[in-house]
Enzyme design. Structure first.
Site, PDB file in Angstrom:
ATOM      1  CB  ILE A  64      -0.633   0.202   0.804  1.00 35.56           C
ATOM      2  CG1 ILE A  64      -1.733  -1.334   1.847  1.00 35.56           C
ATOM      3  CG2 ILE A  64      -1.595   0.823   1.583  1.00 35.56           C
ATOM      4  CD1 ILE A  64      -2.685  -1.620   2.803  1.00 35.56           C
ATOM      5  CB  CYS A  65       2.195   3.684  -2.197  1.00 36.15           C
ATOM      6  SG  CYS A  65       2.030   3.629  -3.476  1.00 36.15           S
ATOM      7  CG  HIS A  66      -0.755   9.260  -1.088  1.00 30.39           C
ATOM      8  ND1 HIS A  66      -0.838  10.350  -1.834  1.00 30.39           N
ATOM      9  CD2 HIS A  66      -2.485   9.269  -1.192  1.00 30.39           C
ATOM     10  CE1 HIS A  66      -1.980  11.211  -2.114  1.00 30.39           C
ATOM     11  NE2 HIS A  66      -2.709  10.888  -1.243  1.00 30.39           N
ATOM     12  CB  ILE A  93      -4.113   4.933   1.281  1.00 36.54           C
ATOM     13  CG1 ILE A  93      -4.683   5.348   2.899  1.00 36.54           C
ATOM     14  CG2 ILE A  93      -3.504   6.300   1.158  1.00 36.54           C
ATOM     15  CD1 ILE A  93      -5.040   3.976   3.409  1.00 36.54           C
TER      16      ILE A  93
END
Length: 107
Positions: A64-66, A93
């Site tokens: 998961i990242c932005h 996210i």
């Protein structure tokens, strides 16, 4: 590398008959101050090469990242290191906030 949508991940996490994946959040600490998916392990992207030995290579991992760019790079790295089943969270996210948790803080 596989891709997974936020809604698919939410279904997976809600399925009591399936082992949950390792949720690997590779964002920076200041980003976590805004929001995170409960139960995720925070390892900033730049520390992945130093800490990847901590992860079970047989366990399914969702990175998961932005928005999904950094997590895609981490997924490719983990696959080259021999990790079996690695998923990139499409939209990161931000995708989770849009599809699953509209009340989540966004940045």
């Amino acid at each position: 590398m596989r891709q997974i949508r936020a809604s698919q991940l939410a279904e997976w996490l809600a399925d009591g008959n399936r082992q949950p994946p390792l949720l690997l959040d590779v964002r920076e600490p200041w980003e976590l101050a805004y929001c995170q998916i409960e139960g995720s392990l925070h390892v900033p992207m730049h520390l992945i090469p130093l800490r990847c030995a901590e992860f079970d290579p047989q366990r399914e991992i969702v990175v998961i990242c932005h928005h999904g760019g950094r997590s895609m790079q981490v997924c490719m790295f983990l696959e080259r290191k021999g990790y079996g089943t690695v998923f990139n969270l499409l939209g990161g996210i931000e995708g989770w906030a849009c599809e699953v948790d509209p009340g989540m803080n966004r940045y």
